[in-house]
Design a protein around this motif. Structure first.
Motif, PDB file in Angstrom:
ATOM      1  N   LEU A  67       0.852  -1.191   0.000  1.00  0.00           N
ATOM      2  CA  LEU A  67       0.000   0.000   0.000  1.00  0.00           C
ATOM      3  C   LEU A  67       0.886   1.239   0.000  1.00  0.00           C
ATOM      4  N   LYS A  91      -3.668  -7.692  -7.268  1.00  0.00           N
ATOM      5  CA  LYS A  91      -5.080  -7.739  -6.884  1.00  0.00           C
ATOM      6  C   LYS A  91      -5.371  -9.017  -6.093  1.00  0.00           C
ATOM      7  N   ARG A  94      -3.987  -8.860  -2.703  1.00  0.00           N
ATOM      8  CA  ARG A  94      -4.782  -8.035  -1.803  1.00  0.00           C
ATOM      9  C   ARG A  94      -6.075  -8.707  -1.383  1.00  0.00           C
ATOM     10  N   MET A  99      -6.510  -5.648   5.635  1.00  0.00           N
ATOM     11  CA  MET A  99      -5.974  -4.681   6.578  1.00  0.00           C
ATOM     12  C   MET A  99      -7.105  -4.080   7.398  1.00  0.00           C
ATOM     13  N   PHE A 101      -7.778  -0.860   9.902  1.00  0.00           N
ATOM     14  CA  PHE A 101      -7.115   0.421  10.122  1.00  0.00           C
ATOM     15  C   PHE A 101      -7.347   0.954  11.525  1.00  0.00           C
ATOM     16  N   ALA A 106     -12.537   7.080  10.207  1.00  0.00           N
ATOM     17  CA  ALA A 106     -11.999   7.534   8.924  1.00  0.00           C
ATOM     18  C   ALA A 106     -11.932   6.414   7.896  1.00  0.00           C
ATOM     19  N   SER A 107     -11.994   5.172   8.355  1.00  0.00           N
ATOM     20  CA  SER A 107     -11.713   4.085   7.424  1.00  0.00           C
ATOM     21  C   SER A 107     -12.956   3.569   6.699  1.00  0.00           C
ATOM     22  N   LEU A 108     -14.133   4.108   7.040  1.00  0.00           N
ATOM     23  CA  LEU A 108     -15.349   3.711   6.328  1.00  0.00           C
ATOM     24  C   LEU A 108     -15.849   4.897   5.519  1.00  0.00           C
ATOM     25  N   GLU A 120     -17.654  -4.738  -0.889  1.00  0.00           N
ATOM     26  CA  GLU A 120     -16.732  -4.246  -1.918  1.00  0.00           C
ATOM     27  C   GLU A 120     -15.696  -5.300  -2.351  1.00  0.00           C
ATOM     28  N   PRO A 121     -15.051  -5.977  -1.400  1.00  0.00           N
ATOM     29  CA  PRO A 121     -14.091  -7.009  -1.846  1.00  0.00           C
ATOM     30  C   PRO A 121     -14.758  -8.093  -2.686  1.00  0.00           C
ATOM     31  N   ARG A 164     -18.097   0.323  14.330  1.00  0.00           N
ATOM     32  CA  ARG A 164     -17.462   0.650  13.056  1.00  0.00           C
ATOM     33  C   ARG A 164     -16.229  -0.213  12.833  1.00  0.00           C
ATOM     34  N   ARG A 166     -15.788  -3.145  13.893  1.00  0.00           N
ATOM     35  CA  ARG A 166     -16.256  -4.482  13.500  1.00  0.00           C
ATOM     36  C   ARG A 166     -16.604  -4.516  12.018  1.00  0.00           C
ATOM     37  N   ARG A 171     -15.078  -6.161   6.508  1.00  0.00           N
ATOM     38  CA  ARG A 171     -14.610  -5.860   5.151  1.00  0.00           C
ATOM     39  C   ARG A 171     -13.282  -6.565   4.880  1.00  0.00           C
TER      40      ARG A 171
END
Lengths: 344, 313
Positions: A67, A91, A94, A99, A101, A106-108, A120-121, A164, A166, A171
């Motif tokens: 990253l 890809k 990953r 990961m 965070f 901030a990470s969502l 998303e994954p 959050r 969790r 994810r």
């Protein structure tokens, strides 16, 4: 070592150029965030990575997943060289490495629902085709991290920090990874919630057979969760070994000082606790001392320290490694041509 | 991110951070929330309603106009406003009301086309420059600086001189002028968003650049761009009027507010209504776009949103 290594770093470097302003952008220095890290992470283990803030822990975690692009050295993930992967290989890597965070606020993405974030994954990697199957998988993942699947349609701002986090863990697990980097994953949570998330991670690690890199400055948390501990100082891993050994019998003066700073939850023992207080501040990663980078603050510094860059050598318990000349001068002599930080 | 801490459930010995937040209803889509907040801002709401009316007039101009815009009636020329001709007639006896109504269609169409062009091209440039940085940023933004260096009207005149007058070319000319504005606004917003942890988080699960840009960066960078769109529409309507006034935009006998203003100028001392009513139309439209833009700015600012929604969100 004969054990099964999943992730391995050799001489890993992440140097950031320090640019002075202006249109020409001259490079006026180099910030050595990660500076020659050798580290093996064994399949199925939890490795705790500790160190002061600014020592390069997070950068190391990011560099292992590419990253942050490494500027030198190699990272291998399950036998393949991560630094030379093409787009497709990266890809897939990953998918297999997730990961979590630090800051769950901030990470969502605030504009996406929990379901969109967690799936998303699945979309990116084309897992579970069809909306219904993906929704079922999202529900499964939410349940796995202890959330009610009914919250899938909600937005992040409706949740508390622990909830959050969790979601962030769900994810990271969606692609069924083998390897999870938890970058200060509990640092910004309330203490009571920290324990819950810590236990969740430990449960998931066992249940799913994950390999965990647990980055934290909280030594107690790391001792609680980790099988092995690696200690970082100024961009370098200076000691690594089984959690018990490193935790109770540290071989590197820096680790000793770090451990002595941990409060003991017992009034009498706490009173008799001896603190090793280091003098001075951590040198800037833009001006790393020559030889042993800890020598400017080490109470035991002696002749070879400025001249020989210490390598990790086996000391103490089996599997324990420390980079310190007190156990014998091992390492690479500093060649005179290299720029050395001004000191003394 | 919102700076305010979220309300935690009341602590109890058995409290867990898992489970459903009980006090909150299912989330409404963002745009409905935005509209709801906008409705609570009376100025912006009024501006929005007036604009809606103007747009409706522009869409149904043919049906709404009492007579044809180019119907010449020599005996009715230069009539003051009356019941038969509420806005009066011009020097050729054409009904001003009909021409103002049809002019709305011309002015808004040019305005919307121009802003749409500037929005699409400018935002794309700003998005790429802001997201990729380095040489992409340097090349694209220096190019934008060159466009910026020309005075707006001069640049538009140059485009029209090359391509010839007409509604489409007028829109293009105005659009070119506003491309660097959108590029800058978008780039600035993207520079902030691209550093967000959720963008890195999305990258960490393997998302492509295209996905990052379309799913995460653009939606989160959008609010200033939306505000800019509203305000640019005001300027575009004004620019169309100015270019038509100079004889470069809409060509006679087609009605355009700017052109009518220019035509009415010669009669200002004997028949004020020729210039007055198209002038009012321009004024009202531009004012409303600006007020709506200001309202949107307030509503789309996350901190403002928190305050207006009564805290805790």
């Amino acid at each position: 070592m004969t054990e099964d290594v999943l992730v391995s770093a050799r001489g890993l470097e992440v140097h950031f150029p320090i640019r002075s302003g202006g249109a020409l952008r001259r490079t006026s220095g180099v910030l050595r965030a990660v500076d020659g890290v050798d580290l093996d992470i064994l399949r199925g283990e939890t490795l705790g990575l500790v160190g002061e803030s600014g020592c390069g822990k997070s950068t190391l975690g990011n560099a292992l997943l590419r990253l942050v692009p490494p500027t030198g050295g190699t990272v291998t993930f399950d036998g393949t060289d991560v630094t030379s992967l093409d787009r497709r290989g990266l890809k897939e890597m990953r998918r297999r490495a997730g990961m979590v965070f630090q800051d769950p606020f901030a990470s969502l993405d605030p504009r996406r629902t929990v379901a969109q974030t967690v799936s998303e994954p699945l979309e990116v990697h084309g897992l579970r085709s069809g909306g219904r199957e993906r929704a079922a998988r999202v529900a499964e993942l939410l349940e796995l991290v202890g959330l009610d699947p009914a919250v899938a349609g909600r937005y992040p701002h409706e949740f508390s920090g622990g909830q959050r986090q969790r979601v962030g863990i769900a994810r990271a697990l969606a692609g069924e990874p083998d390897f999870l980097v938890c970058d200060e994953a509990i640092a910004s949570l309330d203490v009571s919630v920290q324990a819950q998330v810590l236990n969740l991670l430990r449960r998931l690690q066992r249940q799913l057979g994950l390999t965990l890199l647990f980055i934290s400055h909280d030594l107690s948390a790391v001792r609680h969760i980790a099988d092995r501990i690696a200690v970082m100082y100024l961009g370098r891993v200076v000691e690594v070994g089984p959690a018990d050994a490193v935790g109770s019998d540290p071989q590197m003066p820096y680790t000793q000082a770090l451990l002595s700073a941990v409060p003991v939850p017992h009034p009498e023992l706490e009173r008799s606790r001896k603190r090793i207080v280091l003098r001075g501040d951590v040198p800037s990663p833009a001006a790393v001392p020559s030889g042993c980078r800890f020598r400017t603050r080490c109470p035991y510094a002696f002749e070879p320290c400025p001249d020989v860059d210490p390598a990790l050598q086996p000391v103490g318990a089996p599997g324990q490694l420390a980079a310190c000349h007190l156990h014998g001068v091992v390492g690479r002599p500093v060649d005179s041509g290299e720029p050395v930080a001004a000191r003394d | 991110m919102t700076g305010a801490p979220l309300p935690e459930p009341a602590p109890s010995p058995t409290a867990t951070d898992a489970g459903v937040p009980s006090t909150q209803r299912a989330a409404r889509p963002r745009w409905r929330e935005t509209l709801g907040l906008l409705a609570r801002n009376p100025t912006a709401a009024a501006a929005g309603l007036v604009l809606l009316a103007i747009v409706l007039i522009a869409v149904f101009d043919e049906t709404l106009a009492p007579s044809g815009p180019n119907e010449i009636s020599v005996e009715d020329r230069l009539q003051a406003p009356s019941l038969a001709h509420p806005f009066g007639t011009d020097d050729l006896g054409r009904d001003i009301l009909s021409r103002v109504v049809l002019g709305a269609g011309v002015s808004l169409r040019v305005g919307f086309l121009a802003v749409a062009f500037a929005l699409v091209v400018g935002s794309l440039i700003g998005l790429l420059a802001g997201f990729y940085g380095r040489w992409v940023d340097d090349v694209l933004m220096r190019f934008m600086d060159v466009l910026f260096a020309f005075p707006a009207v001069l640049l538009a005149i140059a485009v029209l001189a090359v391509r010839g007058p007409g509604a489409g070319n007028t829109a293009l000319a105005i659009g070119v002028v506003y491309v660097p504005v959108f590029a800058r606004v978008t780039r600035a917003s993207v520079l902030g968003v691209r550093e967000e942890v959720y963008v890195r988080a999305s990258r960490s699960v393997g998302a492509s650049d295209f996905r990052l840009l379309t799913r995460h960066v653009l939606p989160n960078a959008a609010p200033p761009i939306i505000v800019q769109t509203s305000i640019s529409l005001a300027f575009a309507v004004l620019a169309e009027a100015a270019l038509s006034f100079l004889g470069l935009g809409t060509q006679p006998p087609n009605p355009s507010w700017g052109l009518m203003l220019a035509e009415g100028r010669g009669f200002i001392d004997i028949a004020w209504w020729l210039a007055f009513f198209p002038g009012i139309a321009i004024f009202l439209t531009v004012l409303c776009f600006n007020l709506l833009g200001d309202g949107l700015r307030d509503v789309l600012d996350p901190r403002q949103r928190t305050l207006m929604a009564g805290g805790g969100r």
